[in-house]
Design a protein around this motif. Structure first.
Motif, short mmCIF file in Angstrom:
data_model
loop_
_atom_site.label_atom_id
_atom_site.label_comp_id
_atom_site.label_asym_id
_atom_site.label_seq_id
_atom_site.Cartn_x
_atom_site.Cartn_y
_atom_site.Cartn_z
N TYR A 109 37.62 -31.86 22.41
CA TYR A 109 37.13 -31.33 23.69
C TYR A 109 37.39 -32.33 24.81
O TYR A 109 37.28 -33.54 24.60
N GLN A 146 32.87 -35.42 34.16
CA GLN A 146 31.54 -35.76 34.65
C GLN A 146 31.68 -36.36 36.05
O GLN A 146 32.11 -37.51 36.20
N GLN A 148 26.27 -35.99 37.96
CA GLN A 148 26.25 -34.64 37.40
C GLN A 148 26.30 -34.67 35.87
O GLN A 148 26.59 -35.70 35.26
N GLY A 149 26.04 -33.53 35.29
CA GLY A 149 26.22 -33.39 33.85
C GLY A 149 27.70 -33.21 33.53
O GLY A 149 28.57 -33.32 34.39
N LEU A 150 27.97 -32.91 32.29
CA LEU A 150 29.35 -32.76 31.85
C LEU A 150 29.81 -31.32 32.06
O LEU A 150 29.10 -30.37 31.75
N PHE A 170 31.59 -38.54 21.09
CA PHE A 170 32.25 -38.80 22.36
C PHE A 170 32.89 -40.18 22.42
O PHE A 170 32.40 -41.14 21.81
N GLY A 171 33.97 -40.25 23.20
CA GLY A 171 34.55 -41.53 23.56
C GLY A 171 33.82 -42.13 24.75
O GLY A 171 32.87 -41.54 25.26
N ASP A 172 34.29 -43.28 25.19
CA ASP A 172 33.66 -43.97 26.32
C ASP A 172 34.12 -43.44 27.67
O ASP A 172 33.60 -43.84 28.71
N GLY A 173 35.10 -42.56 27.66
CA GLY A 173 35.55 -41.95 28.91
C GLY A 173 36.56 -42.77 29.68
O GLY A 173 36.73 -43.98 29.46
N THR A 174 37.24 -42.09 30.58
CA THR A 174 38.13 -42.73 31.56
C THR A 174 37.56 -42.47 32.94
O THR A 174 37.36 -41.30 33.31
N ARG A 175 37.31 -43.55 33.69
CA ARG A 175 36.84 -43.38 35.07
C ARG A 175 38.07 -43.29 35.97
O ARG A 175 38.84 -44.25 36.07
N PHE A 181 32.69 -28.62 31.01
CA PHE A 181 33.71 -28.34 30.01
C PHE A 181 35.05 -28.06 30.66
O PHE A 181 35.14 -27.34 31.65
N TYR A 220 35.86 -33.04 28.73
CA TYR A 220 34.83 -32.74 29.72
C TYR A 220 35.06 -33.62 30.95
O TYR A 220 35.66 -34.70 30.85
N LEU A 253 35.66 -37.34 29.86
CA LEU A 253 35.19 -37.66 28.52
C LEU A 253 35.86 -36.77 27.50
O LEU A 253 36.02 -35.56 27.70
#
Lengths: 114, 112
Positions: free
Chosen positions: B33, B37, B41-43, B103-108, B45, B35, B91
């Motif tokens: 998946y 963010q 805000q929330g995530l 989940f991964g740590d995400g990309t900002r 999809f 997402y 994410l």
């Protein structure tokens, strides 16, 4: 569209006290899971607890428990004996409605006062 | 074992440029998946892959967004002609089918 509502943008609790985070959701599913995720400043989403909707018994994971009211579509998270490490954003999530993936609320920022 | 890995951790780019974000799921997880963010805000999809099935792209906000998953493993999310409103944390999550997502740590992503 499926919606998840977290009505408390921010909550504050004294260390060792109990706090309850509220969540309501809207789904047309009959059998589904609900989730609470924790997101510390590190950004990673960490699963806290999940509830199977067909189970009447509320889920419990150590200091974390839920109050699941299916008819009211309410799914609150109770944190007992709050610890400094519990400080984070908490997100409630429900099914995306007939599809995989989750719908998330906007989150509650939990502050733990030492 | 290794968790979901995302790269880069942070990306700054100029408006109008294309960007590619990578996700390496947990080995053996058939579901993947993406997402988004946005700040405070929330995530939201974006897209879902399950095995070799056609992806569910219903959350992609515009045709500038696309994603692929090669060999049922690594996924790349591409944003073309980036706009400032694309700035967010992206994410990635994976799971065995029907199980909770990891989940991964995400990309900002920051668009100047």
């Amino acid at each position: 569209a499926q919606t998840v509502t977290q009505s408390q943008p921010e909550m504050s609790v004294q260390e060792a006290e109990t706090v309850t985070l509220s969540c309501t959701y809207d789904t047309s599913e009959s059998d589904y899971y609900l989730f609470w995720y924790k997101q510390p400043p590190s950004r990673q989403m960490i699963l806290v607890i999940r509830q199977e909707a067909y189970k009447q018994q509320n889920a419990t994971e150590n200091r974390f428990s839920v109050n699941f009211q299916k008819a009211a579509k309410s799914f609150s998270l109770k944190i007992s004996d709050s610890q400094l490490g519990d400080a984070a954003m908490y997100f409630c999530a429900s099914p995306r409605g007939g599809a995989d993936g989750l719908t998330f609320g906007k989150g509650t920022h939990l502050i733990i006062q030492p | 074992g290794a968790g979901v890995s995302q790269s880069p951790s942070n990306k700054v780019t100029e408006k109008g440029k294309d960007v590619e974000l990578r996700c390496d799921p947990i080995s053996g997880h058939t579901a993947l998946y993406w997402y988004r963010q946005s700040l405070g805000q929330g995530l939201e999809f974006l897209i879902y892959f399950q095995g070799n099935s056609a992806p569910d792209k219903s959350g992609l906000p515009s045709d500038r967004f696309s994603a692929e998953r090669t060999g049922g493993s690594v996924s790349t999310l591409t944003i073309q002609r980036t706009q400032q409103e694309d700035s967010a944390v992206y994410l990635c999550a994976s799971s065995p089918r029907g199980q909770p997502q990891h989940f991964g740590d995400g990309t900002r992503l920051s668009i100047l």
